[in-house]
Design a protein around this motif. Structure first.
Motif, PDB file in Angstrom:
ATOM      1  N   ASN A   1       0.819  -1.206   0.000  1.00 12.53           N
ATOM      2  CA  ASN A   1       0.000   0.000   0.000  1.00 12.53           C
ATOM      3  C   ASN A   1       0.858   1.262   0.000  1.00 12.53           C
ATOM      4  O   ASN A   1       0.445   2.306  -0.534  1.00 12.53           O
ATOM      5  CB  ASN A   1      -0.936  -0.001   1.206  1.00 12.53           C
ATOM      6  N   LEU A   2       2.029   1.196   0.631  1.00 12.98           N
ATOM      7  CA  LEU A   2       2.952   2.324   0.548  1.00 12.98           C
ATOM      8  C   LEU A   2       3.362   2.570  -0.899  1.00 12.98           C
ATOM      9  O   LEU A   2       3.459   3.716  -1.354  1.00 12.98           O
ATOM     10  CB  LEU A   2       4.192   2.055   1.403  1.00 12.98           C
ATOM     11  N   LEU A   3       3.598   1.486  -1.603  1.00  8.65           N
ATOM     12  CA  LEU A   3       3.952   1.593  -3.015  1.00  8.65           C
ATOM     13  C   LEU A   3       2.803   2.214  -3.809  1.00  8.65           C
ATOM     14  O   LEU A   3       3.017   3.078  -4.678  1.00  8.65           O
ATOM     15  CB  LEU A   3       4.305   0.213  -3.568  1.00  8.65           C
TER      16      LEU A   3
ATOM     17  N   LEU B   1       6.544  11.582   3.302  1.00  8.26           N
ATOM     18  CA  LEU B   1       5.863  10.303   3.506  1.00  8.26           C
ATOM     19  C   LEU B   1       6.577   9.603   4.648  1.00  8.26           C
ATOM     20  O   LEU B   1       7.654   9.033   4.469  1.00  8.26           O
ATOM     21  CB  LEU B   1       5.894   9.456   2.235  1.00  8.26           C
ATOM     22  N   ASN B   2       6.003   9.680   5.855  1.00  8.73           N
ATOM     23  CA  ASN B   2       6.635   9.142   7.051  1.00  8.73           C
ATOM     24  C   ASN B   2       5.857   7.954   7.591  1.00  8.73           C
ATOM     25  O   ASN B   2       4.649   8.051   7.833  1.00  8.73           O
ATOM     26  CB  ASN B   2       6.717  10.213   8.154  1.00  8.73           C
TER      27      ASN B   2
ATOM     28  N   ASP C   1      11.107  -4.359   1.473  1.00  7.73           N
ATOM     29  CA  ASP C   1      11.967  -4.813   0.394  1.00  7.73           C
ATOM     30  C   ASP C   1      12.709  -3.626  -0.237  1.00  7.73           C
ATOM     31  O   ASP C   1      12.117  -2.568  -0.485  1.00  7.73           O
ATOM     32  CB  ASP C   1      11.122  -5.526  -0.669  1.00  7.73           C
ATOM     33  N   ASN C   2      14.006  -3.804  -0.463  1.00  5.94           N
ATOM     34  CA  ASN C   2      14.807  -2.723  -1.051  1.00  5.94           C
ATOM     35  C   ASN C   2      14.294  -2.314  -2.425  1.00  5.94           C
ATOM     36  O   ASN C   2      14.360  -1.136  -2.803  1.00  5.94           O
ATOM     37  CB  ASN C   2      16.276  -3.158  -1.146  1.00  5.94           C
TER      38      ASN C   2
ATOM     39  N   ARG D   1      12.799   6.743   2.904  1.00 14.56           N
ATOM     40  CA  ARG D   1      13.099   5.571   3.724  1.00 14.56           C
ATOM     41  C   ARG D   1      12.222   5.631   4.969  1.00 14.56           C
ATOM     42  O   ARG D   1      11.905   6.719   5.471  1.00 14.56           O
ATOM     43  CB  ARG D   1      14.567   5.524   4.137  1.00 14.56           C
ATOM     44  N   PRO D   2      11.813   4.487   5.502  1.00 13.09           N
ATOM     45  CA  PRO D   2      10.992   4.475   6.718  1.00 13.09           C
ATOM     46  C   PRO D   2      11.828   4.840   7.936  1.00 13.09           C
ATOM     47  O   PRO D   2      13.039   4.634   7.961  1.00 13.09           O
ATOM     48  CB  PRO D   2      10.492   3.027   6.798  1.00 13.09           C
TER      49      PRO D   2
END
Length: 483
Positions: free
Chosen positions: A383-385, A397-398, A434-435, A450-451
């Motif tokens: 969902n982030l993607l 986007l945090n 996943d990278n 990055r998270p």
């Protein structure tokens, strides 16, 4: 001090220390604070110019009053040398320390003689109140401080910005302060911040009322932050008058949902939006443990909501996200949700259901969205993607890496996991992204993403010890100038 040119030393010798001071001052005004400190160590003449009033009058003087020796030393140095002629002053302090309050008293004595003051921002680092400590005689001291604050207001004919709402003690003098502002600064004040932070777990704040008519004289006001209890139809009508400067930013703090508060009719918000087309509303939900039905009493469909920030509300349900997607698709620019990260993190959506994720729908519907922070809630990796692909204009986007979920479908057999597209079971894994997906997100939104790790989270998010302390207050104060 001599500067040589390597090409022709005899002709290119420049006596910088012989430049007129007026020229040096103009040059120094272009330097940063760190560069100014470096120049002050160059020679005696430059050291004297370092203290010139013109050099510091237009820079924001940030004073930190924390109960540490080095902080107090730096504070006293700045107070004695720059406070008298600084136009922009920001005071960050611990309101629970009686020694700190005495230092503030001295600062206000100097500010009362500063007739150049344009901005005064009081930023407490905690929501606690020293008035709760009955063994400390802080009452008379606070009375002296706010008596001097009135003098500062009266003696500052150019005052344009004032912020004191997050200081609990200030609420007890808010009527007197508003009277002084009404009488003397109604023509110059452009930004006024009265919104408070109430936390029933740490202290009790009595109800303090100010009428909507108090704001009528402020003809130049462009930014206002208030508690939701002051948000009334009469207040909105005050700022809809054609004789005044249009209000551009309204910040509302919601800490409680009072039964006697009448919700604003949609027709009123529609009229306000027509009369004030540039008005944008920011709503801060702070420790508001309520149902969505009560949230909807504040978040009216016709409200021009641009920023919604929810701090430690333990509630982000699907109805709320769908409501935002439907009614604020053309205005919502920022959604920040901050809660304690517990084990497991809070869940706003069941990832095993077939319905689309409401955050993804929000990113799809809200065309103006540029900031999205979800800390303390589980977010599915894919969902982030999807969010990044739907909203490539996102600047922020945090998410916390510990809250990111990945699903593995398959079955267990003899204690071993076997992947299977038609899996008999699903297993949730936390804390891994996943990278390849990270790379795609970064390429989609146009900046390195990055998270956040645990140590990068704001204070009070990972451990639910003092949620309304430094981190929340910092976020709220920063929103005064950024949103």
């Amino acid at each position: 001090m001599v500067l040589y040119n390597n090409i022709n030393n005899s002709d290119a010798v420049q006596q910088w220390n012989n430049l007129p001071n007026v020229v040096l001052i103009e040059i120094f005004t272009l330097l940063s604070d760190s560069d100014l400190l470096n120049t002050s160590s160059t020679c005696i003449n430059w050291r004297r110019i370092f203290y010139h009033p013109k050099l510091w009058s237009k820079q924001r003087l940030q004073l930190k009053l924390i109960d540490r020796t080095y902080n107090l030393s730096a504070y006293r140095y700045k107070m004695q040398n720059f406070l008298l002629y600084s136009q922009l002053v920001e005071l960050r302090f611990d309101p629970t320390q009686i020694l700190i309050l005495k230092e503030i008293l001295q600062a206000f004595e100097i500010l009362a003689c500063n007739r150049q003051l344009k901005s005064l921002i009081l930023r407490p680092i905690t929501s606690s109140s020293c008035l709760n400590e009955k063994e400390q005689p802080t009452g008379p001291l606070c009375d002296k401080i706010f008596h001097l604050l009135k003098d500062v207001i009266e003696c500052s004919p150019n005052l344009e910005e004032l912020s004191f709402g997050c200081w609990i003690e200030a609420l007890h003098s808010i009527n007197d302060l508003m009277t002084i502002l009404n009488q003397s600064r109604h023509q110059t004040l452009k930004s006024l911040h009265l919104a408070s932070i109430k936390n029933s777990e740490t202290h009790f704040t009595p109800d303090i009322y100010i009428s909507s008519e108090v704001f009528s004289p402020f003809r130049a006001l462009q930014t206002l932050s208030i508690d939701s209890t002051y948000l009334t139809e009469n207040l909105l009508h005050c700022f809809g008058q054609s004789q005044r400067t249009p209000l551009n930013k309204l910040i509302v703090h919601v800490s409680e949902f009072r039964s006697d508060i009448v919700q604003i009719n949609d027709s009123v918000w529609q009229t306000v939006s027509t009369n004030l087309p540039n008005l944008r509303v920011t709503v801060h939900m702070i420790n508001a443990y309520e149902t969505f039905r009560k949230y909807a009493r504040i978040l009216r469909p016709e409200m021009p909501l641009s920023h919604l920030r929810m701090y430690f509300c333990s509630s982000l349900n699907v109805d709320m996200l769908c409501y935002l997607s439907i009614h604020y698709r053309n205005t919502l620019e920022c959604l920040d949700v901050m809660d304690s990260i517990t084990e497991p993190a809070l869940r706003y959506h069941n990832p095993f259901r077939t319905e689309p994720d409401p955050l993804v729908l929000l990113a799809w519907q809200c065309k103006q969205l540029t900031e999205l922070s979800i800390l303390g809630y589980e977010v599915l990796e894919v969902n982030l993607l999807a969010i990044a692909k739907l909203r490539p204009q996102l600047r922020t986007l945090n998410v916390c890496v510990d809250c990111v979920m990945t699903l593995q479908f398959g079955r267990l057999q003899n204690r071993h996991f076997f992947e299977d597209d038609d899996g008999e079971d699903a297993f949730v894994d936390y804390g891994h992204i996943d990278n390849y997906i990270q790379t795609i997100i970064s390429e989609s939104v146009g900046w390195q993403w990055r998270p956040l790790q645990k140590h990068e989270l704001p204070i009070g998010v990972y451990e639910f010890c003092s949620p309304l302390e430094l981190s929340c207050l910092e976020q709220i104060h920063n929103s005064f100038s950024s949103s």
